[in-house]
Design an enzyme around this catalytic site. Structure first.
Site, PDB file in Angstrom:
ATOM      1  N   CYS A 172       0.816  -1.565  -0.148  1.00 31.95           N
ATOM      2  CA  CYS A 172      -0.051  -0.019  -0.127  1.00 31.95           C
ATOM      3  C   CYS A 172       0.920   1.201  -0.083  1.00 31.95           C
ATOM      4  O   CYS A 172       1.830   1.809  -1.471  1.00 31.95           O
ATOM      5  CB  CYS A 172      -0.932  -0.424   1.521  1.00 31.95           C
ATOM      6  SG  CYS A 172      -2.552   1.118   1.216  1.00 31.95           S
ATOM      7  N   HIS A 213      -3.652  -4.836   0.362  1.00 31.58           N
ATOM      8  CA  HIS A 213      -2.550  -5.450   1.459  1.00 31.58           C
ATOM      9  C   HIS A 213      -3.013  -6.747   1.221  1.00 31.58           C
ATOM     10  O   HIS A 213      -4.249  -7.709   2.031  1.00 31.58           O
ATOM     11  CB  HIS A 213      -3.579  -5.208   3.162  1.00 31.58           C
ATOM     12  CG  HIS A 213      -3.476  -3.433   3.088  1.00 31.58           C
ATOM     13  ND1 HIS A 213      -2.689  -3.681   3.794  1.00 31.58           N
ATOM     14  CD2 HIS A 213      -4.207  -2.128   2.492  1.00 31.58           C
ATOM     15  CE1 HIS A 213      -2.493  -1.398   4.018  1.00 31.58           C
ATOM     16  NE2 HIS A 213      -3.800  -1.502   2.579  1.00 31.58           N
ATOM     17  N   GLU A 239      -1.850  -9.100   2.722  1.00 29.93           N
ATOM     18  CA  GLU A 239      -1.591  -9.210   4.458  1.00 29.93           C
ATOM     19  C   GLU A 239      -2.577 -10.042   5.201  1.00 29.93           C
ATOM     20  O   GLU A 239      -3.135 -10.572   5.188  1.00 29.93           O
ATOM     21  CB  GLU A 239      -0.661  -8.459   5.358  1.00 29.93           C
ATOM     22  CG  GLU A 239      -1.629  -7.084   5.454  1.00 29.93           C
ATOM     23  CD  GLU A 239      -1.066  -6.065   4.010  1.00 29.93           C
ATOM     24  OE1 GLU A 239      -0.592  -6.762   3.216  1.00 29.93           O
ATOM     25  OE2 GLU A 239      -1.131  -4.840   5.100  1.00 29.93           O
TER      26      GLU A 239
HETATM   27  N1  GLN Z   1      -1.627   6.837   2.923  1.00 31.00           N
HETATM   28  C1  GLN Z   1      -1.835   6.381   1.265  1.00 31.00           C
HETATM   29  C2  GLN Z   1      -3.120   6.064   1.646  1.00 31.00           C
HETATM   30  O1  GLN Z   1      -4.697   6.676   1.851  1.00 31.00           O
HETATM   31  C3  GLN Z   1      -1.747   4.503   1.275  1.00 31.00           C
HETATM   32  C4  GLN Z   1      -2.592   4.125   2.909  1.00 31.00           C
HETATM   33  C5  GLN Z   1      -2.381   2.850   3.428  1.00 31.00           C
HETATM   34  O2  GLN Z   1      -0.888   2.565   3.328  1.00 31.00           O
HETATM   35  N2  GLN Z   1      -3.316   1.940   4.135  1.00 31.00           N
HETATM   36  O3  GLN Z   1      -3.353   6.616   0.065  1.00 31.00           O
END
Ligand code: GLN
Length: 534
Positions: free
Chosen positions: A384, A512, A514
């Site tokens: 992410c 994600h 995970e």
């Molecule tokens: N801050 C970033 C976004 O909002 C990544 C979010 C995250 O890593 N879950 O896109």
């Protein structure tokens, strides 16, 4: 009727109620029953999405896009089942539903009261989540004696009164061992049971958490003072791996004791795969050392790892499947900003993960780490924010794009990572709760890429939780310089996976992975990454 098992906690929080609940579920599933689980969080928030991870731990995301407590992650991992939005309750959610029913005249002109209408709403939600299941486990967050969870205990009491043969209660208590006298103390758990009694509930089982196994004397004490059969006090000592918990409970025959109380018979007896996994964990000697570079560690003078729990578990699952012993270290991204020399120490690891995150703190350190891994060919997995920063780093240092950054951190940058217009509109109106790109979305994998060699298929569904996206305006120039866009969302053409050429393993994903890793089904990307680390 679906059998309901409530799990409440006594003495203090953080003693593993979630893992205990998930383990009971695993045991019952092994006995051939359909099981699901509910988490009740006593706070007002409608979900965990707006909470700071250092306060609340990881925000887990379900397939249908619920942002929830990390315990739902434990349920999914132990039960090997997807859990959905309907399995999550908070005080805020329950009150909101009751108020909206009142507005719709669903109470037919009655005065709507905290009792019975709030507990009734809780009960109807438990019933709904348990539909078509043999068992529904209900973990009541917080500790008995708190104001916040009283109405949930009241719902449990009312349910038991109506269906006495279908409901069981567990209380997870803690027995401290005082250093100064070296003795295990039962009194806090005794008081907790009394507090539960004063809410009209008597536990059927006590799960007695402590650093060591309970001896006969302590069991007898709890039995006499808490008014329970000796055999219903289950010892739950600290153990090396959380995945040992179901096996440990079964040493005390917990599954059959539960079934006996509910007048049921096991349909099968199957914890075989699980037990084999435990054996592999115990036998694994060869280490794989992974660094997780994050920032949600500090809580006062203590350091927590709960914020990255699913990442940690996903690394473990992948390592176990390759018969490796995972050694995971948390390193603070900010330490690389203060002391760039420390980057050299990264070579002590077989691989590096930069996980998700929000806000600017720690970003510069993470970018330094990413650059170091790219240039020194250290296996790297970005998750992410980790993916967004990998692209920014590449744009800046390889493609020489001046001011390359995310508009999350700098409004005047060259927006390599940016908001989609619909997100911009939401933020303008301070509309933060439940508005990110959440839950499962399709991703098409490009053949002949690292991603494809991990997944071995073209179409996958992965869970998301982010607002910002890669800006496709810069795709061509990045591709020209050696970045491969190996996963794309087919509907909106959003970049989901990137990797780079001439590197043993440099893969970063906008989603994600995970959240979808399970102990017996490691996630393909984590497995591919750990394999390369090995
Ligand atoms: N801050 C970033 C976004 O909002 C990544 C979010 C995250 O890593 N879950 O896109």
């Amino acid at each position: 009727m679906t059998k309901v098992i409530f799990v409440a906690g006594g003495v203090m929080s953080g003693i593993g109620k979630g893992v205990a609940t998930a383990s009971i579920g695993r045991i019952l599933k092994g006995k051939g029953f359909e099981v699901t689980a509910i988490k009740i969080d006593p706070y007002i928030n409608l979900d965990a999405g707006t909470m700071n991870p250092t306060e609340h731990g990881e925000v887990f995301v379900t397939e249908d896009g619920l942002e929830c407590d990390q315990d739902i992650g434990n349920y999914e991992r132990f039960l090997d089942e997807n859990i959905f939005d309907k399995n999550y309750m908070s005080t805020g959610r329950v009150y909101q539903a009751v108020i909206s029913k009142e507005r719709n005249l669903e109470y037919k002109g009655k005065c709507v009261e905290v009792v019975p209408h709030i507990p009734q709403e809780v009960i109807s939600r438990i019933k709904k989540a348990g539909e078509k299941k043999d068992f529904v486990l209900v973990e009541i967050g917080g500790t008995v004696g708190e104001y916040q969870n009283m109405l949930f205990l009241e719902a449990a009491r009312m349910m038991k009164m109506k269906h006495p043969k279908d409901i069981l209660f567990f209380m997870v208590g803690y027995l401290p061992i005082l250093k100064s006298i070296g003795e295990m103390k039962t009194k806090p758990t005794q008081y907790a049971v009394r507090t539960l009694n004063s809410a009209g509930i008597h536990p059927d089982f006590i799960l007695a958490r402590s650093s060591t196994t309970l001896d006969k004397i302590r069991k007898e004490k709890l039995s006499i003072f808490c008014n329970l059969d000796l055999e219903d006090i289950i010892s739950a000592p600290d153990i090396k791996s959380i995945y040992d918990v179901p096996v440990n409970f079964e040493k005390e025959n917990l599954g059959n004791k539960i079934l006996k109380k509910l007048n049921l018979k096991a349909k099968k007896n199957d914890l075989k795969d699980w037990k084999e996994m435990i054996k592999t964990i115990e036998k694994a000697k060869k280490e794989v050392k992974i660094a997780i570079v994050g920032k949600y560690f500090e809580s006062g003078s203590f350091s927590l790892k709960d914020s990255y729990i699913s990442v940690i578990e996903a690394v473990k699952h992948a390592a176990y499947s390759l018969k490796l012993k995972p050694v995971i270290e948390w390193v603070s991204a900010e330490s690389y900003e203060k002391n760039p020399q420390s980057l050299k120490k990264l070579k002590e690891y077989h691989g590096v993960i930069v996980p998700g995150g929000f806000g600017e703190r720690g970003v510069k350190g993470k970018i330094k780490v990413i650059k170091h891994c790219r240039e020194n060919k250290i296996p790297f997995l970005g998750l992410c924010l980790g993916m967004q920063l990998s692209v920014i780093e590449f744009a800046k240092n390889v493609c020489q794009i001046k001011g390359a950054d995310s508009t999350e951190f700098s409004k005047k940058c060259t927006p390599i990572i940016d908001l989609l217009p619909e997100q911009e509109e939401l933020l303008k109106n301070n509309n933060y709760g439940n508005t990110m790109r959440l839950g499962a979305y399709k991703c098409k994998i490009k053949p002949n890429t690292k991603a494809f060699s991990c997944y071995q298929k073209k179409d996958v569904l992965e869970r998301h939780r982010h607002r910002y996206e890669f800006n496709n305006k810069y795709k061509e120039i990045l591709e020209k310089n050696g970045m491969i866009f190996s996963g794309i969302n087919p509907e909106k053409k959003l970049a989901e996976i990137i990797e780079i050429k001439n590197h043993p393993f440099f893969v970063a994903v906008q989603f994600h992975p995970e959240f979808k890793s399970r102990p017996l089904k490691p996630h393909p990307l984590f497995k591919g990454f750990i394999k390369k680390c090995k």
